[in-house]
Design a protein around this motif. Sequence first.
Motif, short mmCIF file in Angstrom:
data_model
loop_
_atom_site.label_atom_id
_atom_site.label_comp_id
_atom_site.label_asym_id
_atom_site.label_seq_id
_atom_site.Cartn_x
_atom_site.Cartn_y
_atom_site.Cartn_z
N MET A 11 0.85 -1.20 0.00
CA MET A 11 0.00 0.00 0.00
C MET A 11 0.88 1.23 0.00
O MET A 11 2.07 1.16 0.24
CB MET A 11 -0.91 0.01 1.22
N LYS A 12 0.25 2.37 -0.28
CA LYS A 12 0.97 3.64 -0.15
C LYS A 12 0.25 4.50 0.89
O LYS A 12 -0.86 4.19 1.32
CB LYS A 12 1.07 4.34 -1.48
N SER A 13 0.87 5.58 1.26
CA SER A 13 0.38 6.36 2.40
C SER A 13 -0.76 7.30 2.05
O SER A 13 -1.54 7.68 2.92
CB SER A 13 1.53 7.17 2.98
N HIS A 14 -0.85 7.70 0.77
CA HIS A 14 -1.85 8.71 0.42
C HIS A 14 -1.94 8.84 -1.10
O HIS A 14 -1.08 8.33 -1.83
CB HIS A 14 -1.45 10.07 1.00
N HIS A 15 -2.95 9.56 -1.53
CA HIS A 15 -3.06 9.90 -2.95
C HIS A 15 -3.81 11.22 -3.07
O HIS A 15 -4.72 11.49 -2.30
CB HIS A 15 -3.80 8.80 -3.72
N VAL A 16 -3.40 12.01 -4.05
CA VAL A 16 -4.04 13.30 -4.28
C VAL A 16 -4.66 13.33 -5.67
O VAL A 16 -4.00 12.95 -6.65
CB VAL A 16 -3.02 14.46 -4.15
N GLU B 108 -4.49 24.16 -2.52
CA GLU B 108 -4.13 24.18 -3.94
C GLU B 108 -3.94 22.77 -4.41
O GLU B 108 -3.61 21.87 -3.64
CB GLU B 108 -2.82 24.95 -4.14
N THR B 109 -4.07 22.58 -5.70
CA THR B 109 -3.86 21.27 -6.27
C THR B 109 -2.39 20.89 -6.14
O THR B 109 -1.51 21.66 -6.48
CB THR B 109 -4.25 21.27 -7.75
N VAL B 110 -2.16 19.70 -5.58
CA VAL B 110 -0.82 19.19 -5.39
C VAL B 110 -0.73 17.86 -6.12
O VAL B 110 -1.64 17.05 -6.01
CB VAL B 110 -0.53 18.97 -3.89
N ASP B 111 0.35 17.65 -6.84
CA ASP B 111 0.48 16.36 -7.53
C ASP B 111 0.75 15.26 -6.51
O ASP B 111 1.60 15.39 -5.64
CB ASP B 111 1.63 16.40 -8.54
N GLY B 112 -0.01 14.18 -6.67
CA GLY B 112 0.16 13.06 -5.74
C GLY B 112 1.35 12.20 -6.10
O GLY B 112 1.63 11.24 -5.41
N LEU C 146 -4.16 3.52 -8.88
CA LEU C 146 -5.10 3.32 -7.78
C LEU C 146 -5.16 4.54 -6.89
O LEU C 146 -4.16 5.25 -6.72
CB LEU C 146 -4.66 2.12 -6.93
N ILE C 147 -6.31 4.77 -6.30
CA ILE C 147 -6.44 5.81 -5.27
C ILE C 147 -6.43 5.12 -3.91
O ILE C 147 -5.44 5.15 -3.20
CB ILE C 147 -7.70 6.67 -5.49
N ARG C 148 -7.52 4.46 -3.58
CA ARG C 148 -7.62 3.78 -2.28
C ARG C 148 -8.50 2.55 -2.39
O ARG C 148 -9.37 2.47 -3.25
CB ARG C 148 -8.26 4.70 -1.23
N PHE D 60 -0.90 -3.21 -12.49
CA PHE D 60 -0.68 -1.79 -12.77
C PHE D 60 0.75 -1.33 -12.50
O PHE D 60 1.10 -0.18 -12.78
CB PHE D 60 -1.68 -0.94 -11.98
N GLY D 61 1.56 -2.22 -11.93
CA GLY D 61 2.95 -1.88 -11.72
C GLY D 61 3.23 -1.38 -10.30
O GLY D 61 2.30 -1.02 -9.57
N PRO D 62 4.52 -1.35 -9.91
CA PRO D 62 4.89 -1.10 -8.51
C PRO D 62 4.58 0.31 -8.01
O PRO D 62 4.58 0.52 -6.81
CB PRO D 62 6.40 -1.37 -8.48
N GLU D 63 4.32 1.26 -8.91
CA GLU D 63 3.93 2.59 -8.44
C GLU D 63 2.42 2.80 -8.59
O GLU D 63 1.71 3.03 -7.62
CB GLU D 63 4.67 3.68 -9.23
N ALA D 64 1.95 2.71 -9.84
CA ALA D 64 0.54 2.97 -10.10
C ALA D 64 -0.36 1.95 -9.43
O ALA D 64 -1.53 2.23 -9.13
CB ALA D 64 0.29 2.96 -11.61
N GLY D 65 0.19 0.77 -9.17
CA GLY D 65 -0.62 -0.33 -8.62
C GLY D 65 -0.76 -0.32 -7.11
O GLY D 65 -1.42 -1.19 -6.55
#
Lengths: 165, 165, 165
Positions: A31-36, A161-165, C97-99, C128-133
């Motif tokens: 998983m990752k920590s966040h998305h924008v 403001e819009t921030v790139d995720g 992916l978002i969440r 989707f790959g190690p970043e986008a996925g």
Amino acid sequence: MSGPEDRARSLGLAIPDFQADGYYGGDFGSMKSHHVVGPVLYLSGHVPEGPDGPVHPGRLGRDVTVEQGYAAARQTGLNCLAGMRYAVGSLDNVKCLIRNLCFVAAAPDFTDVHLVSSGCSDLLRDVFGPEAGLGGRATIGVQSLAHDHCFECWLEVELHETVDG
Amino acid sequence: MSGPEDRARSLGLAIPDFQADGYYGGDFGSMKSHHVVGPVLYLSGHVPEGPDGPVHPGRLGRDVTVEQGYAAARQTGLNCLAGMRYAVGSLDNVKCLIRNLCFVAAAPDFTDVHLVSSGCSDLLRDVFGPEAGLGGRATIGVQSLAHDHCFECWLEVELHETVDG
Amino acid sequence: MSGPEDRARSLGLAIPDFQADGYYGGDFGSMKSHHVVGPVLYLSGHVPEGPDGPVHPGRLGRDVTVEQGYAAARQTGLNCLAGMRYAVGSLDNVKCLIRNLCFVAAAPDFTDVHLVSSGCSDLLRDVFGPEAGLGGRATIGVQSLAHDHCFECWLEVELHETVDG
């Protein structure tokens, strides 16, 4: 005029530093920590992981009191603040809360789940102020959470403001 | 040509008035009723809080029948409609549903949770029509909800025009 | 250079075809399969509905092992991929992916819920790959799910281009 970072400082909050120490979510799986997306910051799940491990693990109504659950939810709020800083650099980039879906590990007959979540939402209100710091909210009493945590939250906030995720 | 407000009227729905009576969420902790970002209206958690208190509190599969749970979910849908009016003035400003995440307080062996949620989603379909009134949906059987409610939902809808939250 | 569709092909994934066979959600009540607002695709709830019915129904920690739960979550991931294709034509239209909010039907003392969810998130990462996925994630141990499924997920993804929902 004071903003969220100023208020966090004057409250003397011990907010973790994910930049230095990493987001703890990797202990739970891929998983990752966040998305924008546009002005919306979606935070990954946060739990009461503290400096010494889970804060008051277990289940409300069995091994965790409401006061302990409130403290665990407050620790979770600190982790959410850490997640916001990690995502967008500063709490001052957060315009306001959107919503927070909260989960409380509960024994079958425990229904005071909302009293627990307030540990998280009261903290966020104190940091972001009485308007921006209130979001939509729901609290669900659940069977169990990973690592026997007693609380988890699922939060979205709006950015200035819009921030790139 | 009839819109959601017309349909709500012809169905004779008893939709609460949060403008006059306030959103009941404040009884549960620090929270607000909704938030709008662009065309998305995020509603806070809604429960079957009726004019005389919780509708059919308790747990499905133990003290609440499927029929009673369906009625409670329908009351929740009425509260969602109230929340939409409160947020954007009129149901006619709602373009369509996005998604609805539903929680049913359930005894361990009760798995017909989806039959309960339909009390909410059938109502929303009747008000917004067979296309706009359908959203994505999931239903989760949970341990407990605040004030012993048997149902709660977490809904997003799309608006016709951007409204400031 | 390979994209998600190429990777899905080389992994030999058996992704259902909702265009031909329909989205199975209609068996659970009034709902639709997805909704798009701007660059965000919101998927309806997905469960481990396989070609022969529910994959490993029941409850983790009682009748379903972690390995079986992982397989069920992987089947759910296949259904999510089917849902994305059905919504936007091709997995190549998905940017990232978002969440993903995951629910695991769990016996009271089962807390390894995150190990189950990885069956879904590992698959999405591989496609989707190690970043986008990678997306934000939380996993909640719950009482029960419809049709006695052991897993359900609630996923949002970001699209490359705005697609009308």
